[in-house]
Design a protein around this motif. Structure first.
Motif, PDB file in Angstrom:
ATOM      1  N   SER A   1       5.473   0.593   0.988  1.00 37.05           N
ATOM      2  CA  SER A   1       5.839   1.341   2.183  1.00 37.05           C
ATOM      3  C   SER A   1       6.594   0.461   3.178  1.00 37.05           C
ATOM      4  O   SER A   1       7.557   0.909   3.823  1.00 37.05           O
ATOM      5  CB  SER A   1       4.578   1.926   2.839  1.00 37.05           C
ATOM      6  OG  SER A   1       4.914   2.691   3.983  1.00 37.05           O
TER       7      SER A   1
ATOM      8  N   ASN B   1       8.398   4.416   2.452  1.00 30.01           N
ATOM      9  CA  ASN B   1       7.777   5.612   1.880  1.00 30.01           C
ATOM     10  C   ASN B   1       6.516   5.177   1.138  1.00 30.01           C
ATOM     11  O   ASN B   1       6.595   4.339   0.232  1.00 30.01           O
ATOM     12  CB  ASN B   1       8.750   6.315   0.927  1.00 30.01           C
ATOM     13  CG  ASN B   1       8.213   7.645   0.421  1.00 30.01           C
ATOM     14  OD1 ASN B   1       7.021   7.924   0.493  1.00 30.01           O
ATOM     15  ND2 ASN B   1       9.094   8.481  -0.095  1.00 30.01           N
TER      16      ASN B   1
ATOM     17  N   SER C   1       6.662   5.149  -2.636  1.00 31.32           N
ATOM     18  CA  SER C   1       7.756   4.412  -3.273  1.00 31.32           C
ATOM     19  C   SER C   1       7.289   3.528  -4.422  1.00 31.32           C
ATOM     20  O   SER C   1       8.117   2.993  -5.168  1.00 31.32           O
ATOM     21  CB  SER C   1       8.498   3.573  -2.235  1.00 31.32           C
ATOM     22  OG  SER C   1       7.616   2.706  -1.549  1.00 31.32           O
TER      23      SER C   1
ATOM     24  N   LYS D   1      16.332  13.524   0.319  1.00 32.95           N
ATOM     25  CA  LYS D   1      14.977  13.012   0.196  1.00 32.95           C
ATOM     26  C   LYS D   1      14.906  12.119  -1.036  1.00 32.95           C
ATOM     27  O   LYS D   1      15.423  12.461  -2.094  1.00 32.95           O
ATOM     28  CB  LYS D   1      13.967  14.158   0.074  1.00 32.95           C
ATOM     29  CG  LYS D   1      12.521  13.710  -0.060  1.00 32.95           C
ATOM     30  CD  LYS D   1      11.591  14.897  -0.227  1.00 32.95           C
ATOM     31  CE  LYS D   1      10.155  14.463  -0.418  1.00 32.95           C
ATOM     32  NZ  LYS D   1       9.246  15.618  -0.638  1.00 32.95           N
TER      33      LYS D   1
ATOM     34  N   GLU E   1      13.635   5.015   1.674  1.00 33.43           N
ATOM     35  CA  GLU E   1      14.339   5.441   2.887  1.00 33.43           C
ATOM     36  C   GLU E   1      15.719   4.792   2.913  1.00 33.43           C
ATOM     37  O   GLU E   1      15.843   3.568   3.017  1.00 33.43           O
ATOM     38  CB  GLU E   1      13.536   5.028   4.124  1.00 33.43           C
ATOM     39  CG  GLU E   1      14.110   5.546   5.420  1.00 33.43           C
ATOM     40  CD  GLU E   1      13.233   5.152   6.605  1.00 33.43           C
ATOM     41  OE1 GLU E   1      13.741   4.476   7.514  1.00 33.43           O
ATOM     42  OE2 GLU E   1      12.035   5.516   6.593  1.00 33.43           O
TER      43      GLU E   1
END
Length: 552
Positions: A194, A199, A202, A403, A407
């Motif tokens: 993260s 995220n 991820s 999305k 990120e």
């Protein structure tokens, strides 16, 4: 057509190999009935057709560790026996043989906890009844052995009784610390991903690396148990640790058979191995015993390291339950490893080997895993990052959103400007709506004609009058929501066009309809310009209209 008092079974054919048949006998936590699998296998053998099982470890199906198949899932949810055959062979012969082989009345009993094994041309079935009988006999023999030939009989019985009472708390402590280690390692790994990608999900970009990190950090935390040797006197009789490991194996039989009964024989076999090897003292034999106890679970480790998303979701999105089961699984191995370390002088109050091998090794692996998570490339041109691009066209205009698991700050989305194709619902669909009175109600006919290929259609009928529900009856299946003020119609995938249905409603309902279309068509050529990104595009079209009331 099946009558209400009749039953049926389904054989699904899908493309596959040209010279053999692959049998899929499970999906989504369910198995095809054993009688059906036997019948298909016997038919293929009679026809001289080469076949194999997609997955010989049926427990993997029951645990949901094998990728799902939507067709099999649909029949499973409807409680219809189904089996899938994948082949490119001429299926006419197979179909004819199967039709004549199936019983006139489909058996109502379903054996869903069987084991199946194929060795050369021989097939072995172990039924649920057989497993129950074996478990009852095994437990009876185990209890007889425990009470009749306990380890405390012998010259050291008094000493071992004292040791057993002294470390009776260790099973709870080991379990608790292992669970805590798995829990902390899980959240630490998620935190690292993260922090790097923005995220918490991820870790899915590098699932095997995430798993390696969780395992190495968990081992590091658990290995710190050796520090307690400086404060508490652990028993130095390594026989006791082996005995506690066998008790943990015995408990695991009941713990994991409650999850899936088909697993009971594997854990029973591991218990028998532990009971054998804890009597042997040589360190090499102890290591060999630990390896042997892992062998029955190799198919599960294989599927795990293949990157099955169901397994990794449970490992990194667990609220604690999956980690607790993992702790129970690991517990006997921890005691056996402790016994081995005690044997070679690397555990206990008086250490002969001062170097903490496991702690240092796991520390190095943890540092390497953390460095790899933080700095190794997560995607490339050969393995692009999938970015979901969603374009929404509704009555207010058009919007595009993205999305992904990472990120992305500098992302460029391009699209074509087509003057003749305005970004409004009318450019992509036509609606034909008519209504007519019927006694004290109205009958409304609804027809949707998309102008581009669509994958799915949804229509929500809403009543503007709280005193009347939106839909009374309809020619298509629908779902009532919001206390009947809304009714939802959903097509199947790739619906036939036009998508039409009729329904009845009150004349005073003041109806409106919201139509949603989903399509993979990309009329504006929306894409992301990058060699390392793969665009997953979906267009959603939403149109809301007022349905005119019938007159008369």
């Amino acid at each position: 057509m099946l009558q209400e008092d009749e039953t049926g079974a389904v054989v699904i054919f899908l493309p596959g190999q040209s010279d053999s048949v692959i049998i899929r006998n499970g999906s989504n936590g369910n198995l095809s009935p054993s009688w059906m699998v036997r019948l298909v296998i016997d038919t293929l053998d009679t026809s001289g057709i080469v076949w194999d099982l997609e997955e010989r470890q049926t427990e993997l199906y029951k645990l949901g560790w094998v990728s799902d198949n939507r067709l099999m899932n649909a029949y499973s949810r409807a409680n219809i026996p189904a089996i899938m055959l994948e082949t490119d062979m001429d299926i006419q012969q197979i179909l004819a043989e199967l039709v004549y082989s199936f019983p006139e009345n489909i058996p109502s009993e379903t054996d869903s906890h069987y084991l199946i094994s194929k060795v050369d041309n021989h097939v072995l079935f172990i039924s649920e009844t057989t497993m129950v009988v074996l478990m009852i006999l095994a437990v009876a023999l185990i209890l007889f052995f425990l009470f009749g030939f306990s380890f405390i009989i012998g010259k050291k019985q008094t000493h071992r009784i004292q040791d057993l009472f002294r470390i009776s708390w260790m099973m709870l402590v080991y379990t608790g610390i292992t669970w805590l280690a798995l829990f902390l390692a899980q959240h630490f790994i998620v935190f690292l991903f993260s922090a790097r990608f923005g995220n918490p999900d991820s870790w899915e970009l590098m699932p095997r690396l995430a798993l390696a990190g969780k395992i190495s950090i968990s081992i590091l935390i658990v290995s710190l148990l050796a520090i307690f040797n400086r404060f508490f006197r652990f028993p130095e009789d390594n026989f006791v640790y082996g005995y506690i490991a066998s008790i943990a194996c015995l408990l695991n039989i009941f713990i994991f058979s409650s999850v899936e009964f088909s697993l009971s024989l594997r854990f029973l076999f591991v218990y028998l191995l532990s009971s054998l090897f804890y009597h042997l003292k040589h360190p090499v034999i102890q290591v060999f015993g630990i390896i042997c106890m892992f062998i029955p679970f190799m198919p599960f480790f294989r599927v795990m390291f293949e990157g099955n998303p169901v397994i990794f979701d449970s490992l990194f999105k667990s609220n604690g339950g999956e980690n607790l089961f993992a702790a129970f699984f690991i517990l006997p191995f921890e005691f056996l490893i402790t016994r081995f370390l005690l044997t070679i002088g690397n555990f206990g109050k008086n250490l002969r080997l001062q170097f903490p091998v496991i702690t240092v090794t796991s520390l190095v692996l943890s540092v390497v895993s953390v460095a790899a998570i933080l700095f190794s490339p997560a995607w490339s041109a050969a393995k692009p990052l999938t970015v979901e691009v969603r374009q929404l066209i509704n009555d207010e205009g058009s919007t595009i959103t993205t999305k992904s698991l990472a990120e992305l700050k500098n992302i460029s989305v391009s699209s074509d400007d087509i003057p003749d194709l305005l970004p409004e619902p009318a450019s992509f669909l036509d609606l034909n709506i008519s209504s007519r009175p019927f006694i004290d109600r109205q009958i409304i006919s609804f027809s949707i004609i998309p102008k581009i290929p669509v994958q799915k259609i949804e229509v929500i009928i809403s009543s503007g009058n709280e005193n009347f529900i939106s839909v009374y009856t309809a020619t298509e299946v629908f779902e009532m929501v919001n206390a009947g003020l809304q009714s939802r119609f959903v097509s199947g995938e790739n619906p036939s066009i036009p998508y039409s249905f009729s329904f009845s409603s009150s004349r005073d309902s003041r109806l409106s309809a919201t139509v949603r279309l989903w399509t993979r068509s990309n009329p504006y050529a929306v894409t992301i310009i990058s060699d390392t990104i793969e665009t997953d595009f979906l267009l959603e079209i939403v149109h809301t209209i007022t349905i005119p009331s019938s007159s008369g």
